[in-house]
Design an enzyme around this catalytic site. Structure first.
Site, PDB file in Angstrom:
ATOM      1  N   ARG A  51     -12.520   7.677 -18.183  1.00 14.50           N
ATOM      2  CA  ARG A  51     -12.258   8.811 -17.310  1.00 14.50           C
ATOM      3  C   ARG A  51     -11.620   9.987 -18.047  1.00 14.50           C
ATOM      4  NH1 ARG A  51      -9.404   7.121 -11.880  1.00 14.50           N
ATOM      5  NH2 ARG A  51      -8.079   6.233 -13.473  1.00 14.50           N
ATOM      6  N   LYS A 148     -13.021 -10.414 -17.164  1.00 14.45           N
ATOM      7  CA  LYS A 148     -12.356 -11.157 -16.105  1.00 14.45           C
ATOM      8  C   LYS A 148     -11.407 -10.232 -15.369  1.00 14.45           C
ATOM      9  CE  LYS A 148      -8.058 -13.226 -17.107  1.00 14.45           C
ATOM     10  NZ  LYS A 148      -7.188 -14.301 -17.547  1.00 14.45           N
ATOM     11  N   HIS A 178     -12.806 -15.344 -22.940  1.00 17.09           N
ATOM     12  CA  HIS A 178     -12.580 -15.264 -24.389  1.00 17.09           C
ATOM     13  C   HIS A 178     -12.145 -16.597 -24.986  1.00 17.09           C
ATOM     14  CE1 HIS A 178      -8.505 -14.284 -22.967  1.00 17.09           C
ATOM     15  NE2 HIS A 178      -8.102 -14.835 -24.075  1.00 17.09           N
ATOM     16  N   LYS A 182     -13.277 -18.764 -29.088  1.00 23.20           N
ATOM     17  CA  LYS A 182     -12.365 -19.232 -30.138  1.00 23.20           C
ATOM     18  C   LYS A 182     -13.065 -20.216 -31.058  1.00 23.20           C
ATOM     19  CE  LYS A 182      -8.094 -18.549 -27.581  1.00 23.20           C
ATOM     20  NZ  LYS A 182      -7.497 -17.585 -28.499  1.00 23.20           N
ATOM     21  N   GLU A 216       2.397 -19.943 -22.416  1.00 30.94           N
ATOM     22  CA  GLU A 216       2.682 -18.592 -22.906  1.00 30.94           C
ATOM     23  C   GLU A 216       4.193 -18.368 -22.885  1.00 30.94           C
ATOM     24  OE1 GLU A 216      -0.690 -15.680 -21.421  1.00 30.94           O
ATOM     25  OE2 GLU A 216       0.161 -16.760 -19.731  1.00 30.94           O
ATOM     26  N   ASP A 235      -5.650 -17.012 -12.279  1.00 26.52           N
ATOM     27  CA  ASP A 235      -5.682 -16.242 -13.525  1.00 26.52           C
ATOM     28  C   ASP A 235      -6.053 -17.106 -14.735  1.00 26.52           C
ATOM     29  OD1 ASP A 235      -5.234 -13.712 -14.844  1.00 26.52           O
ATOM     30  OD2 ASP A 235      -3.468 -14.627 -15.768  1.00 26.52           O
ATOM     31  N   HIS A 240     -10.219 -20.245 -17.652  1.00 28.29           N
ATOM     32  CA  HIS A 240     -10.016 -20.747 -19.021  1.00 28.29           C
ATOM     33  C   HIS A 240      -9.854 -22.278 -19.093  1.00 28.29           C
ATOM     34  CE1 HIS A 240      -9.657 -16.584 -19.853  1.00 28.29           C
ATOM     35  NE2 HIS A 240      -8.419 -16.451 -19.429  1.00 28.29           N
ATOM     36  N   LYS A 331       3.784 -19.224 -17.693  1.00 28.84           N
ATOM     37  CA  LYS A 331       4.387 -18.094 -18.404  1.00 28.84           C
ATOM     38  C   LYS A 331       5.856 -18.372 -18.668  1.00 28.84           C
ATOM     39  CE  LYS A 331       1.243 -14.570 -16.848  1.00 28.84           C
ATOM     40  NZ  LYS A 331       0.713 -14.340 -18.205  1.00 28.84           N
TER      41      LYS A 331
HETATM   42  P1  NAD Z   1      -6.663  -0.283 -18.403  1.00 31.48           P
HETATM   43  O1  NAD Z   1      -6.100   0.100 -17.090  1.00 31.48           O
HETATM   44  O2  NAD Z   1      -5.780  -0.239 -19.601  1.00 31.48           O
HETATM   45  O3  NAD Z   1      -7.911   0.652 -18.721  1.00 31.48           O
HETATM   46  C1  NAD Z   1      -8.847   1.004 -17.747  1.00 31.48           C
HETATM   47  C2  NAD Z   1      -9.934   1.849 -18.353  1.00 31.48           C
HETATM   48  O4  NAD Z   1     -10.852   2.154 -17.302  1.00 31.48           O
HETATM   49  C3  NAD Z   1      -9.473   3.176 -18.923  1.00 31.48           C
HETATM   50  O5  NAD Z   1     -10.232   3.460 -20.072  1.00 31.48           O
HETATM   51  C4  NAD Z   1      -9.819   4.185 -17.825  1.00 31.48           C
HETATM   52  O6  NAD Z   1     -10.097   5.493 -18.303  1.00 31.48           O
HETATM   53  C5  NAD Z   1     -11.082   3.573 -17.283  1.00 31.48           C
HETATM   54  N1  NAD Z   1     -11.334   3.984 -15.908  1.00 31.48           N
HETATM   55  C6  NAD Z   1     -10.546   3.816 -14.817  1.00 31.48           C
HETATM   56  N2  NAD Z   1     -11.132   4.367 -13.731  1.00 31.48           N
HETATM   57  C7  NAD Z   1     -12.304   4.896 -14.132  1.00 31.48           C
HETATM   58  C8  NAD Z   1     -13.349   5.597 -13.483  1.00 31.48           C
HETATM   59  N3  NAD Z   1     -13.329   5.855 -12.168  1.00 31.48           N
HETATM   60  N4  NAD Z   1     -14.406   5.976 -14.219  1.00 31.48           N
HETATM   61  C9  NAD Z   1     -14.480   5.715 -15.536  1.00 31.48           C
HETATM   62  N5  NAD Z   1     -13.518   5.065 -16.210  1.00 31.48           N
HETATM   63  C10 NAD Z   1     -12.443   4.659 -15.514  1.00 31.48           C
HETATM   64  O7  NAD Z   1      -7.314  -1.734 -18.204  1.00 31.48           O
HETATM   65  P2  NAD Z   1      -7.483  -2.892 -19.294  1.00 31.48           P
HETATM   66  O8  NAD Z   1      -6.203  -3.637 -19.391  1.00 31.48           O
HETATM   67  O9  NAD Z   1      -8.087  -2.353 -20.532  1.00 31.48           O
HETATM   68  O10 NAD Z   1      -8.504  -3.876 -18.559  1.00 31.48           O
HETATM   69  C11 NAD Z   1      -9.879  -3.609 -18.456  1.00 31.48           C
HETATM   70  C12 NAD Z   1     -10.593  -4.830 -17.900  1.00 31.48           C
HETATM   71  O11 NAD Z   1     -10.401  -5.924 -18.765  1.00 31.48           O
HETATM   72  C13 NAD Z   1     -10.080  -5.290 -16.543  1.00 31.48           C
HETATM   73  O12 NAD Z   1     -11.149  -5.836 -15.819  1.00 31.48           O
HETATM   74  C14 NAD Z   1      -9.093  -6.394 -16.902  1.00 31.48           C
HETATM   75  O13 NAD Z   1      -8.943  -7.310 -15.856  1.00 31.48           O
HETATM   76  C15 NAD Z   1      -9.797  -7.006 -18.076  1.00 31.48           C
HETATM   77  N6  NAD Z   1      -8.900  -7.725 -19.009  1.00 31.48           N
HETATM   78  C16 NAD Z   1      -7.918  -7.066 -19.666  1.00 31.48           C
HETATM   79  C17 NAD Z   1      -7.111  -7.768 -20.546  1.00 31.48           C
HETATM   80  C18 NAD Z   1      -6.030  -7.073 -21.336  1.00 31.48           C
HETATM   81  O14 NAD Z   1      -5.425  -7.732 -22.167  1.00 31.48           O
HETATM   82  N7  NAD Z   1      -5.784  -5.814 -21.131  1.00 31.48           N
HETATM   83  C19 NAD Z   1      -7.309  -9.139 -20.756  1.00 31.48           C
HETATM   84  C20 NAD Z   1      -8.340  -9.768 -20.065  1.00 31.48           C
HETATM   85  C21 NAD Z   1      -9.134  -9.055 -19.207  1.00 31.48           C
END
Ligand code: NAD
Length: 484
Positions: A51, A148, A178, A182, A216, A235, A240, A331
């Site tokens: 975004r 996820k 993920h 591994k 964790e 979760d 997992h 956790k």
């Molecule tokens: P985040 O909130 O850090 O990032 C969200 C991203 O989505 C940003 O780049 C934002 O610009 C974009 N975004 C939001 N609304 C938007 C829109 N309307 N149009 C276009 N882009 C948009 O989230 P994250 O932590 O990176 O997680 C992303 C996904 O990965 C989620 O589904 C989360 O559940 C999954 N996930 C994250 C982690 C982690 O460690 N962060 C681990 C496992 C799974």
């Protein structure tokens, strides 16, 4: 040992959510490491799509900083980093609107693999799928990578599957877990199916029980509002731990082929008995020494969500009848440690007499830290003094076996992304698998919601609630120590 790196086909990989936390910590540093290892062909391109309004130089600065922060210093070479950044592009896009989509379409090249990584909130998956299709950006060969959580329960997972299926077929959808990426998890399959030693013993006749632990030390880590709606069962266990259980319990697939493997995993999930309430312990970490507890961390003083869960699970089939699987995850525990331990039964008779205490043969598959596999066996204690026995590990730690310090083992994400480009779905969950896992999980959760049950409190830095010890003690068994 020098690992063989086979370059993948040229690709355009679009990362929706390319400025998010996951992209910054895992996806982009992982892609850089694949580039460094020569796995990315010169024509490969990565396009961040998110975004934020940002130009390409801005995105390159963002990715450079991510590499600086999350790639090992020994692998950061300024020239190579710049060469990698050359492969990057950025498009500001609105998943719910029309902005940016035409530009993205213009960027895509013909004749290369197209992959779209949905690293955004699941609520946006449907919007993205619809627009990729509507703007003619994705074709019948394009691949979607879906993060996820895949649903919150069976109904939402089904709805998500239906949404994706409206524009893409199952062979195009890569649902990431993920844990399956591994090295050790894949090695579990190699150990089971490439050796004659284990498979004959891999059943209830010879396996006493199985323990799967994912511990964790972190708390909810700024994800409080999400986590409080989810809890450890949704979760961690539904995805997992369930996947790990499947890989241990499944029948040998006839080929190492996506559907052959996933068919066998699905059969395991379908063979799981419902879990009785007395076979579940739910915990919540309390506040100790001025440190906030779970409820403060999530900002919900009456939260009934579990940050820890332990379960005794039965796989009702010929192979496993009578061998319990004990699962636990939580956790703020004593150490960060994930492992699978398969404990074999006692030999039928000891020729060494009563004095020589026998200890179990245990096969320990360690996922993190220090990935590796150990088999504890009985041998004679060295030296004179008669036949005294000692239990020692036969150790296959990947750090030693596979190269200097083991640091060259690719991270789960980078391996999985390369599998997407190769079009190999073996390590990704199929839609029916995810639904079956929710179909087993939902009644477990419904039961404690209906009963209004509250998780028991446990102290941070411990192995979890006392009650979880009882889950095994009453069977005459005990949990393995949670060690770093
Ligand atoms: P985040 O909130 O850090 O990032 C969200 C991203 O989505 C940003 O780049 C934002 O610009 C974009 N975004 C939001 N609304 C938007 C829109 N309307 N149009 C276009 N882009 C948009 O989230 P994250 O932590 O990176 O997680 C992303 C996904 O990965 C989620 O589904 C989360 O559940 C999954 N996930 C994250 C982690 C982690 O460690 N962060 C681990 C496992 C799974």
């Amino acid at each position: 040992m020098v690992s063989r790196v086979i370059p993948v086909d040229p690709f355009d990989l679009v990362i929706f959510g390319g400025t998010g936390d996951l992209a910054r910590r895992k996806i982009l540093p992982g892609l850089y490491r694949r580039f460094l290892d020569g796995q990315m062909p010169p024509e490969a391109r990565v396009i961040g799509a998110a975004r934020s309004e940002m130009d390409e130089d801005g995105y390159r600065d963002f990715v450079r900083a991510a590499i600086e922060e999350f790639v090992d210093a020994r692998r950061r070479d300024p020239e190579r980093i710049e060469a990698f950044l050359e492969r990057l592009g950025y498009v500001a896009i609105d998943a719910r609107g029309t902005g940016g989509w035409q530009e993205l379409r213009d960027r895509m090249r013909a004749g290369v693999v197209r992959a779209f990584y949905f690293s955004v909130a699941p609520a946006l998956f449907g919007d993205l799928a619809e627009r990729l299709h509507g703007f003619g950006i994705a074709d019948g060969d394009s691949r979607l990578v879906v993060e996820k959580p895949f649903g919150h329960d069976l109904a939402s997972a089904r709805a998500l599957n239906t949404t994706l299926a409206a524009h893409f077929n199952e062979a195009q959808i890569y649902r990431i877990d993920h844990y399956l990426g591994k090295e050790t998890v894949q090695n579990l399959m190699a150990v089971r199916f490439a050796n004659i030693l284990f498979e004959p013993l891999w059943n209830a006749q010879y396996v006493d029980h199985v323990q799967i632990t994912v511990a964790e030390t972190v708390g909810v880590d700024g994800r409080g509002s999400y986590y409080d709606q989810s809890g450890a069962m949704r979760d961690m266990v539904q995805n997992h731990l369930m996947q790990l259980l499947c890989l241990i319990a499944m029948e040998p697939p006839n080929r190492f082929d996506p559907d052959a493997v996933r068919d066998e995993k699905l059969k395991v999930i379908r063979a799981l008995d419902p879990v009785a309430p007395e076979d579940i312990v739910r915990g919540q970490y309390g506040a100790v020494g001025g440190q906030p507890g779970y409820r403060e961390d999530v900002g919900n003083s009456d939260s009934r969500t579990e940050s820890y869960v332990a379960l005794r699970v039965h796989v009702s089939n010929w192979r496993w009848k009578g061998t319990p699987f004990y699962l636990r995850t939580g956790k703020r525990l004593r150490a960060r440690s994930s492992e699978i331990a398969i404990t074999f039964r006692e030999p039928p008779h000891s020729i060494f007499g009563e004095d020589e205490r026998w200890k179990e043969n245990v096969l320990v598959i360690r996922l993190q830290p220090n990935e590796g596999i150990k088999l504890r066996v009985m041998i004679k204690e060295p030296g004179p003094g008669g036949m005294r026995l000692v239990n020692v590990p036969l150790d296959m730690s990947f750090a030693e076996a596979l190269g200097e310090g083991g640091t060259d083992i690719p991270d789960a994400y980078e391996r999985l992304i390369m599998d997407v480009i190769r079009g190999n779905q073996t390590l990704f969950m199929r839609g029916d698998e995810v639904e079956a896992a929710w179909a087993w999980t939902d009644p477990v959760i419904a039961e404690w919601v209906d009963a209004g049950s509250r998780p028991v409190s446990y102290d941070p830095g411990t192995s979890g609630p006392e009650d979880a010890l009882m889950l095994m003690h009453r069977d005459g068994r005990r949990w393995r120590e949670i060690t770093p």
